[in-house]
Design a protein around this motif. Structure first.
Motif, short mmCIF file in Angstrom:
data_model
loop_
_atom_site.label_atom_id
_atom_site.label_comp_id
_atom_site.label_asym_id
_atom_site.label_seq_id
_atom_site.Cartn_x
_atom_site.Cartn_y
_atom_site.Cartn_z
N VAL A 1 31.20 39.15 36.30
CA VAL A 1 32.48 38.61 36.73
C VAL A 1 32.23 37.75 37.96
N HIS A 2 32.75 36.54 37.94
CA HIS A 2 32.64 35.69 39.10
C HIS A 2 33.98 35.01 39.31
N ALA A 3 34.72 35.50 40.28
CA ALA A 3 36.06 34.98 40.54
C ALA A 3 36.09 34.38 41.94
N THR A 4 36.74 33.23 42.05
CA THR A 4 36.88 32.62 43.37
C THR A 4 38.33 32.19 43.59
N GLY A 5 38.84 32.59 44.72
CA GLY A 5 40.16 32.13 45.16
C GLY A 5 41.31 32.48 44.24
N LEU A 6 41.23 33.65 43.54
CA LEU A 6 42.30 34.01 42.61
C LEU A 6 43.61 34.24 43.37
N THR A 7 44.64 33.57 42.91
CA THR A 7 45.95 33.70 43.54
C THR A 7 46.98 33.95 42.45
N LYS A 8 47.87 34.89 42.68
CA LYS A 8 48.92 35.16 41.72
C LYS A 8 50.16 35.61 42.47
N ARG A 9 51.27 34.99 42.13
CA ARG A 9 52.53 35.29 42.79
C ARG A 9 53.52 35.78 41.74
N PHE A 10 54.20 36.88 42.03
CA PHE A 10 55.30 37.33 41.17
C PHE A 10 56.58 37.20 41.97
N GLY A 11 57.37 36.20 41.68
CA GLY A 11 58.57 35.98 42.46
C GLY A 11 58.19 35.74 43.90
N ARG B 1 47.61 34.64 33.55
CA ARG B 1 46.96 33.45 34.08
C ARG B 1 47.09 33.43 35.59
N PRO B 2 46.01 33.10 36.29
CA PRO B 2 46.14 33.00 37.75
C PRO B 2 46.92 31.73 38.10
N ASP B 3 47.64 31.76 39.23
CA ASP B 3 48.32 30.55 39.70
C ASP B 3 47.31 29.57 40.26
N ALA B 4 46.26 30.10 40.87
CA ALA B 4 45.21 29.24 41.43
C ALA B 4 43.91 30.02 41.41
N GLY B 5 42.81 29.30 41.55
CA GLY B 5 41.50 29.95 41.54
C GLY B 5 40.91 29.97 40.14
N THR B 6 39.64 30.34 40.06
CA THR B 6 38.99 30.40 38.76
C THR B 6 38.31 31.75 38.59
N ALA B 7 38.15 32.14 37.34
CA ALA B 7 37.43 33.39 37.05
C ALA B 7 36.58 33.16 35.82
N ARG B 8 35.33 33.51 35.92
CA ARG B 8 34.44 33.47 34.76
C ARG B 8 34.05 34.91 34.45
N VAL B 9 34.19 35.27 33.18
CA VAL B 9 33.81 36.61 32.73
C VAL B 9 32.70 36.43 31.70
N LEU B 10 31.55 37.01 31.97
CA LEU B 10 30.38 36.88 31.11
C LEU B 10 30.11 35.41 30.80
N GLY B 11 30.30 34.57 31.81
CA GLY B 11 29.97 33.15 31.68
C GLY B 11 31.08 32.29 31.11
N THR C 1 44.38 41.81 39.22
CA THR C 1 43.05 41.21 39.05
C THR C 1 42.49 41.54 37.67
N LEU C 2 42.58 42.80 37.31
CA LEU C 2 42.04 43.23 36.02
C LEU C 2 42.75 42.49 34.87
N ARG C 3 44.04 42.36 34.99
CA ARG C 3 44.79 41.69 33.91
C ARG C 3 44.42 40.21 33.81
N ILE C 4 44.14 39.59 34.93
CA ILE C 4 43.69 38.19 34.87
C ILE C 4 42.31 38.13 34.21
N LEU C 5 41.42 39.02 34.63
CA LEU C 5 40.06 38.99 34.08
C LEU C 5 40.04 39.33 32.59
N ALA C 6 41.00 40.14 32.15
CA ALA C 6 41.07 40.53 30.74
C ALA C 6 41.91 39.55 29.91
N THR C 7 42.23 38.39 30.47
CA THR C 7 42.97 37.30 29.80
C THR C 7 44.43 37.65 29.50
N LEU C 8 44.98 38.66 30.16
CA LEU C 8 46.38 39.00 29.93
C LEU C 8 47.32 38.21 30.83
#
Lengths: 289, 323
Positions: free
Chosen positions: B9-19, B59-69, B50-57
């Protein structure tokens, strides 16, 4: 490492107090075979259809509405309005039955939305959505299960009608064509409820919305009365109401007077509903959290 | 330098806002492949998001995440092919039986009829669920559901397993079974990313831990590194004769140069934060100077203490902190 199951005095194992033993064999949690190729679209959809059937078998009471509504409406309308509207219940039934068929099946579509909404709340969809499957498969599969519901509702209305003395001019082929068209339209209309199931917060809200939408749509049509006695504004609504077209075609099919054009209209309306609401449903599904 | 491809897992700058709630605030995460990685934090810190973003459930508002490349937003299918998620609440069909649940999932990962059946049975045996296989899941206890949920995640062995609070609400035996399973998976090369509120769980399973608060990683390292950073725990001493309390308190304060607090029980003292060697010397010193000790304990820091220590430090040096 193995522990013998503790015999319970009641007979079977007491599942609430049965102790969790250590792993039977930690190695066996690993799949020895290589990862199989993901299932195709049809295979995945059929698996979800199978799931829908299993759920009907496990909770048969969810079918009670599908069973009760057609029976109650057919009997109620026939004997409540028959004398006043057509001189006798028997005379009215010839006109009414195609209408109750449409109403019973369309009312059953609301449970598509209600069930999807309840399903989504339980977290099992989180798992489905992390699987590498064709993404619409869970919803398409659920619709196959719903088709069964619609067929059951149709069969009940048709069977009860025949029992009460309804005689289709189109005979058995006309009856089957009518049921097929109603079920096709209902499946297309179900996409409206899959969308509602995804965007509306609670099952109760979907129910009330469904009642507000479905009752005017089915009642303000030619399902129960000939619209020529209605005021002009209502007649205008009845004319553009898609349910009117469906009832006209259904009635014609059962009477044996159906034209290819009438069948075409129902199929076109079904295609249009699917073309609009299926993509909207899938977009809502992807964005659902 | 560690190559990117060695990271599961390589995530950078993950941002997520709910309301109006900022659930993730520029979270960075690097999980080495083939390890068990602990994700530690209180409720609402952003672990599940974080887990839900990494598991593709999600979408992050900003930032990137690579899972297994693979990028989780652009290539979700490639990610889904190799991961499994065991959520915080059992992701099961309550109305169906265990066997039905597992057979449905076995088909959905691509097993054909007989293979699906065989794999379902194998997992039911492995998790000691064979006796209750044909009862609807809604009649099961929480611990059994959790085990079935884990079994459902392992129909094909994933390359990366997300476990959201695997032992919350579990009885000790079920917890051990979950831990055994995680260990077996890790031994076979699966990367496991688990969230937890319990330090002992992270301590036992994880080779590295990220501590998360308010949607950011506030500390990262091996369990030993984190505990060393936040100091040792509490030294509790019970004197043989309660009358010597004041004498002992003065001696300890002098020896350890730390504040000593009498506990509510007479003759009972506690000192926050001494290192283990100093604590041992202090106990020995009391004994040698005629203050017999009835019992003593050096408690490891709890998650609360580690966490409070870390957040307090963040507030002190928020300007220097660049996570």
């Amino acid at each position: 490492m193995t522990t013998a199951p503790i015999p319970s005095p009641a007979g079977g194992p007491d599942i609430t107090t049965q102790p969790a033993a250590a792993l039977h064999d930690p190695g066996s949690v690993l799949a020895r075979k290589p990862r199989p190729a993901p299932p195709g679209r049809v295979s995945a959809s059929l698996t979800f259809a199978w799931r829908a059937l299993l759920k009907i078998r496990r909770i048969p009471e969810q079918m009670s509405d599908v069973i009760a509504v057609p029976i109650v409406f057919t009997l109620l309308f026939t004997y409540l309005f028959g004398g006043a509207l057509a001189g006798s219940p028997h005379g009215y039934l010839q006109f009414l039955l195609p209408g109750t068929l449409v109403m019973a099946v369309l009312l059953a579509t609301m449970y598509t939305g209600v069930n999807l909404n309840a399903d989504l709340g339980k977290g099992v969809y989180d798992r489905f959505r992390t699987l590498r499957i064709w993404q619409p498969a869970p919803i398409v599969g659920a619709l196959v299960g719903d088709a069964l519901r619609y067929l059951l509702a149709s069969a009940l209305v048709g069977g009860l009608g025949l029992l009460l003395g309804y005689r289709p001019g189109g005979g058995a082929p006309g009856m089957l064509l009518a049921i097929a068209l109603v079920v096709v339209f209902a499946l297309a209309f179900s996409w409206v409820f899959t969308l509602l199931g995804l965007v509306v917060r609670s099952s109760n809200a979907i129910m009330s919305l469904a009642v507000v939408v479905l009752f005017p749509l089915t009642l303000a049509s030619n399902a129960f009365v000939d619209p020529h006695t209605m005021p002009g504004w209502l007649r205008a609504f009845v004319r553009v109401n898609p349910v009117t077209g469906l009832v006209t075609t259904t009635r014609a099919a059962m009477d044996g007077t159906v034209t290819p054009g009438q069948v075409g209209i129902v199929l076109a309306a079904s295609a249009a509903l699917t073309a609009i609401f299926a993509p909207l449903t899938m977009r809502a599904y992807r964005n659902h959290r | 330098m560690e190559a990117i491809s060695d990271l599961a897992v390589h995530a950078t700058g993950l941002t997520k806002r709910f309301g109006s709630t900022l659930a993730l605030d520029g979270l960075d995460l690097a999980v080495p492949a083939g390890t068990v990685y602990g994700f530690l934090g209180p409720n609402g810190a952003g672990k599940t998001t974080t887990l839900r973003i990494l598991a593709t459930l999600l979408r992050p508002d900003a930032g990137t995440a690579r899972v297994l490349g693979h990028d989780v937003v652009r290539e979700p299918e490639a990610v889904r092919a190799r991961i499994s998620l065991t959520g915080q609440f059992a992701c099961l069909d309550e109305d169906l039986t265990a066997r039905e649940n597992l057979r449905i999932l076995a088909r959905l990962v691509g097993n054909r009829g007989r293979a699906a059946h065989a794999r379902a049975q194998e997992l039911l045996d492995a998790f000691n669920l064979a006796d209750v296989t044909d009862r609807p899941v809604k009649t099961w206890s929480g611990g059994m559901r959790r085990r079935l949920d884990l079994a459902a995640s392992l129909i094909t062995t994933p390359d990366l397993l997300f476990l959201d609070e695997p032992s919350t609400g579990l009885d000790p035996a079920s917890r051990l079974q979950v831990w055994d399973t995680v260990q077996a998976l890790a031994d076979a090369g699966t990367t496991v990313l688990l969230t937890t509120q319990y330090l002992d769980e992270a301590d036992r399973l994880a080779s590295r831990i990220a501590v998360i608060d308010h949607g950011r990683v506030i500390a990262e390292g091996t369990p030993g590194e984190l505990k060393a950073e936040t100091g040792a725990g509490h030294l509790h001493i019970q004197l043989a004769s309660p009358g010597q309390g004041e004498q002992a308190q003065a001696a300890l304060a002098h020896l350890l140069d730390l504040p000593v607090h009498p506990d509510t029980e007479p003759g009972s003292l506690s000192v926050a934060g001494p290192a283990a060697d100093q604590a041992a010397l202090a106990v020995a010193h009391l004994e040698c100077n005629g203050i017999p000790v009835a019992a003593f304990a050096l408690a490891r820091p709890s998650l609360d203490e580690v966490f409070l220590a870390l957040t307090a430090r963040i507030q002190d040096s928020s300007k220097e902190h660049a996570a």
